[in-house]
Every structure is written in C-alpha cells, then in structure tokens.
Scaffold this motif. Structure first.
Motif, PDB file in Angstrom:
ATOM      1  N   ARG A   1       0.811  -1.212   0.000  1.00  0.00           N
ATOM      2  CA  ARG A   1       0.000   0.000   0.000  1.00  0.00           C
ATOM      3  C   ARG A   1       0.843   1.259   0.000  1.00  0.00           C
ATOM      4  NH1 ARG A   1      -4.634   0.985   3.921  1.00  0.00           N
ATOM      5  NH2 ARG A   1      -4.755   2.744   2.502  1.00  0.00           N
ATOM      6  N   LEU A   2       2.002   1.229   0.663  1.00  0.00           N
ATOM      7  CA  LEU A   2       2.854   2.415   0.651  1.00  0.00           C
ATOM      8  C   LEU A   2       3.282   2.761  -0.770  1.00  0.00           C
ATOM      9  CD1 LEU A   2       5.201   1.917   3.749  1.00  0.00           C
ATOM     10  CD2 LEU A   2       3.360   3.594   3.502  1.00  0.00           C
ATOM     11  N   ALA A   3       3.640   1.748  -1.558  1.00  0.00           N
ATOM     12  CA  ALA A   3       4.043   1.999  -2.947  1.00  0.00           C
ATOM     13  C   ALA A   3       2.906   2.603  -3.743  1.00  0.00           C
ATOM     14  CB  ALA A   3       4.523   0.693  -3.584  1.00  0.00           C
ATOM     15  N   ARG A   4       1.685   2.137  -3.495  1.00  0.00           N
ATOM     16  CA  ARG A   4       0.529   2.672  -4.203  1.00  0.00           C
ATOM     17  C   ARG A   4       0.268   4.130  -3.810  1.00  0.00           C
ATOM     18  NH1 ARG A   4      -2.460  -1.322  -3.224  1.00  0.00           N
ATOM     19  NH2 ARG A   4      -3.799  -0.542  -1.569  1.00  0.00           N
ATOM     20  N   ILE A   5       0.385   4.445  -2.533  1.00  0.00           N
ATOM     21  CA  ILE A   5       0.174   5.819  -2.071  1.00  0.00           C
ATOM     22  C   ILE A   5       1.281   6.730  -2.583  1.00  0.00           C
ATOM     23  CG2 ILE A   5       0.048   7.282  -0.003  1.00  0.00           C
ATOM     24  CD1 ILE A   5      -1.174   4.808   1.439  1.00  0.00           C
ATOM     25  N   GLY A   6       2.492   6.183  -2.709  1.00  0.00           N
ATOM     26  CA  GLY A   6       3.598   6.977  -3.250  1.00  0.00           C
ATOM     27  C   GLY A   6       3.379   7.373  -4.697  1.00  0.00           C
ATOM     28  N   GLY A   7       2.642   6.545  -5.427  1.00  0.00           N
ATOM     29  CA  GLY A   7       2.269   6.883  -6.798  1.00  0.00           C
ATOM     30  C   GLY A   7       3.460   6.975  -7.734  1.00  0.00           C
ATOM     31  N   LYS A   8       3.220   7.578  -8.886  1.00  0.00           N
ATOM     32  CA  LYS A   8       4.284   7.692  -9.874  1.00  0.00           C
ATOM     33  C   LYS A   8       5.380   8.654  -9.418  1.00  0.00           C
ATOM     34  CE  LYS A   8       1.918  11.296 -12.604  1.00  0.00           C
ATOM     35  NZ  LYS A   8       1.389  11.644 -13.935  1.00  0.00           N
ATOM     36  N   GLU A   9       5.038   9.561  -8.484  1.00  0.00           N
ATOM     37  CA  GLU A   9       6.044  10.478  -7.943  1.00  0.00           C
ATOM     38  C   GLU A   9       7.002   9.774  -7.000  1.00  0.00           C
ATOM     39  OE1 GLU A   9       2.816  10.893  -7.808  1.00  0.00           O
ATOM     40  OE2 GLU A   9       2.243  12.822  -8.694  1.00  0.00           O
ATOM     41  N   ILE A  85       9.599   2.933   9.569  1.00  0.00           N
ATOM     42  CA  ILE A  85       8.868   3.544   8.455  1.00  0.00           C
ATOM     43  C   ILE A  85       9.844   4.001   7.376  1.00  0.00           C
ATOM     44  CG2 ILE A  85       7.463   5.513   7.749  1.00  0.00           C
ATOM     45  CD1 ILE A  85       6.139   5.370  10.549  1.00  0.00           C
ATOM     46  N   LEU A  86      10.873   4.734   7.793  1.00  0.00           N
ATOM     47  CA  LEU A  86      11.816   5.284   6.818  1.00  0.00           C
ATOM     48  C   LEU A  86      12.564   4.176   6.085  1.00  0.00           C
ATOM     49  CD1 LEU A  86      13.019   7.808   5.599  1.00  0.00           C
ATOM     50  CD2 LEU A  86      14.651   7.907   7.493  1.00  0.00           C
ATOM     51  N   THR A  87      12.997   3.161   6.815  1.00  0.00           N
ATOM     52  CA  THR A  87      13.706   2.048   6.177  1.00  0.00           C
ATOM     53  C   THR A  87      12.814   1.317   5.184  1.00  0.00           C
ATOM     54  OG1 THR A  87      15.065   1.734   8.160  1.00  0.00           O
ATOM     55  CG2 THR A  87      14.955  -0.090   6.614  1.00  0.00           C
ATOM     56  N   THR A  88      11.577   1.047   5.583  1.00  0.00           N
ATOM     57  CA  THR A  88      10.645   0.339   4.699  1.00  0.00           C
ATOM     58  C   THR A  88      10.397   1.122   3.413  1.00  0.00           C
ATOM     59  OG1 THR A  88       9.545  -0.714   6.581  1.00  0.00           O
ATOM     60  CG2 THR A  88       8.323  -0.622   4.514  1.00  0.00           C
ATOM     61  N   ALA A  89      10.143   2.426   3.551  1.00  0.00           N
ATOM     62  CA  ALA A  89       9.885   3.254   2.375  1.00  0.00           C
ATOM     63  C   ALA A  89      11.085   3.267   1.434  1.00  0.00           C
ATOM     64  CB  ALA A  89       9.537   4.678   2.808  1.00  0.00           C
ATOM     65  N   CYS A  90      12.276   3.428   1.987  1.00  0.00           N
ATOM     66  CA  CYS A  90      13.480   3.460   1.151  1.00  0.00           C
ATOM     67  C   CYS A  90      13.685   2.147   0.424  1.00  0.00           C
ATOM     68  CB  CYS A  90      14.693   3.798   2.008  1.00  0.00           C
ATOM     69  SG  CYS A  90      14.755   5.512   2.578  1.00  0.00           S
ATOM     70  N   LEU A  92      11.435   0.196  -0.558  1.00  0.00           N
ATOM     71  CA  LEU A  92      10.421   0.096  -1.606  1.00  0.00           C
ATOM     72  C   LEU A  92      10.706   1.031  -2.777  1.00  0.00           C
ATOM     73  CD1 LEU A  92       7.177  -0.078   0.591  1.00  0.00           C
ATOM     74  CD2 LEU A  92       8.115  -1.913  -0.836  1.00  0.00           C
ATOM     75  N   GLY A  93      11.820   1.738  -2.706  1.00  0.00           N
ATOM     76  CA  GLY A  93      12.172   2.661  -3.776  1.00  0.00           C
ATOM     77  C   GLY A  93      11.481   4.000  -3.678  1.00  0.00           C
ATOM     78  N   LEU A  94      10.984   4.350  -2.481  1.00  0.00           N
ATOM     79  CA  LEU A  94      10.273   5.596  -2.273  1.00  0.00           C
ATOM     80  C   LEU A  94      11.145   6.597  -1.520  1.00  0.00           C
ATOM     81  CD1 LEU A  94       6.940   3.999  -1.006  1.00  0.00           C
ATOM     82  CD2 LEU A  94       7.399   4.830  -3.330  1.00  0.00           C
ATOM     83  N   GLY A 152      16.634   6.020  -0.893  1.00  0.00           N
ATOM     84  CA  GLY A 152      17.710   5.182  -1.388  1.00  0.00           C
ATOM     85  C   GLY A 152      18.223   4.131  -0.417  1.00  0.00           C
ATOM     86  N   GLU A 153      19.002   3.223  -0.976  1.00  0.00           N
ATOM     87  CA  GLU A 153      19.551   2.118  -0.196  1.00  0.00           C
ATOM     88  C   GLU A 153      20.557   2.603   0.845  1.00  0.00           C
ATOM     89  OE1 GLU A 153      20.215  -1.418   1.468  1.00  0.00           O
ATOM     90  OE2 GLU A 153      18.597  -0.899   0.070  1.00  0.00           O
ATOM     91  N   GLY A 154      21.245   3.721   0.560  1.00  0.00           N
ATOM     92  CA  GLY A 154      22.189   4.262   1.539  1.00  0.00           C
ATOM     93  C   GLY A 154      21.501   4.639   2.840  1.00  0.00           C
TER      94      GLY A 154
END
Length: 216
Positions: A1-9, A85-90, A92-94, A152-154
């Motif tokens: 769901r986070l990836a979907r909310i992040g959208g194309k941006e 939260i921050l680690t998960t988002a990163c 996921l490429g967000l 990012g992965e860093g």
C-alpha cells in the motif's frame, strides 16, 4: 500500500499514532492542517495506525491509514517506529518524509527540500552555523528527528545499522535511552567522527569529504 500511495512520484509524507485522547487528537489536527494548507500532498500523506481505534478514526476522517499490529512492548514499538517507516519506504524505492504528529503543516514541506543528500533533517539550534555538531552542546539539539526525509539504499542501510545497534531495550544491563532522538544524534556524531558520514549545513561541511553517505 505504501508503494501505491507513493504513486508515480514515488514520495510519501508519513506519520504514526495510537488511539486515545492523548495522541489521536494531535494526529487528526495534523491531518486537518495538511487538508487545509497543502491539499495537493494529501494523496501522498499516510498514517501508520498502532491500534484499531486510531485506524478506524483516521479512515473515518478520510485519510490513508495502514494498521500495523505491534509487538509485545508498546514503548519499544514507539521508539523504533519512525526508523522502521523510513527504512521500509526506502527499500520500496520511495522517498519519504517522516514527521511527528505534534506539528501543523502550513505549506507543502517537500518544497523545502534540496534533494542533494541521502537524508535531509531539521535542527533545534537557533544558530546552527555556530553550534551544529559542537561537542559541548546538548547532543539531541543537533538533529530534530520529528522531521526526517530520506531515500535510497544508503539511507536504508544507515538506519538499519542504527536499529541493529539499538535492537534491545536493555544493553549490557543498562537501559537504552528512552528518547530515540538522543540516541540517533550520538550515532550520527560517531559516524561523523569515524569518517562514515558527510553532513552539510548550507555550505559548511562536517565529517569526511570522502564519505559516500550524506545528510543535510
């Protein structure tokens, strides 16, 4: 769901809360400030709900909400939540801006970012040009973890290492500091000293210029 909310941006603004009269009203107030003052980011704004009461109330108010069932220690979950939260988002490429609920949004906060570092943060210093990363200053004032942007992965790797070092509430018989902001600042300070991190304030550079991971 986070990836979907992040959208194309591929960006998010994320916060978290539990139910009850102490934290949920602050969360709803934050959400209302986004709705009123920065409506264009509302589709990328999401709450992580720590219990069913918060999840139901946030969804009823029209916000994105993801219910995350906690572990055996609520205090430990709260301590680690922003970092997870921050680690998960990163991973996921967000790119994610993780904020505390005890604030209001007056305009789009993403416009304040420079996008020239792995992480961008805020400070509690009134005069950071004089006191940022000075050793005798109270350590938790350097970085205010109530506003953390990363990508990012860093960033994911830096935060994962921080979490691993502070996995337990007790370390060698000594309780972990209750305020994660204090512990994170000490972690950053050591990374600067050891040459593993480069930090910027305006044009001033702290740490090693050879370090690949950067914070502004």
């Amino acid at each position: 769901r986070l990836a979907r909310i992040g959208g194309k941006e591929k960006h998010l603004i994320v916060t978290w809360t539990s139910g009850g009269n102490k934290y949920l009203p602050m969360a709803l107030n934050l959400g209302e400030s986004v709705r009123k003052n920065a409506p264009k980011i509302l589709r990328h704004f999401v709450f992580i709900a720590m219990d069913e009461e918060a999840h139901s109330a946030l969804r009823a108010a029209g916000y994105h909400s993801i219910y995350r069932r906690g572990g055996t220690s609520l205090e430990d979950d709260v301590w680690k939540m922003r970092w997870r939260i921050l680690t998960t988002a990163c991973r996921l490429g967000l790119a994610a801006l993780v904020i505390d609920t005890d604030m209001v949004i007056l305009r789009n906060p993403l416009r304040a970012l420079r996008h020239d570092a792995d992480m961008e943060v805020m400070t509690d210093h009134f005069f950071p040009e004089k006191y940022l990363f000075v050793e005798w200053v109270r350590v938790e004032d350097h970085i205010n973890t109530g506003f953390l942007w990363g990508r990012g992965e860093g960033t994911a790797r830096f935060i994962r290492t921080f979490l691993e070092a502070n996995r337990h509430e007790w370390i060698r018989g000594i309780p972990r500091h209750k305020i994660d902001q204090n512990v994170f600042n000490r972690y950053v300070f050591k990374a600067l000293t050891d040459g593993h991190l480069r930090a910027y304030y305006k044009e001033t550079v702290y740490g090693s210029t050879a370090a690949s991971f950067t914070i502004r």
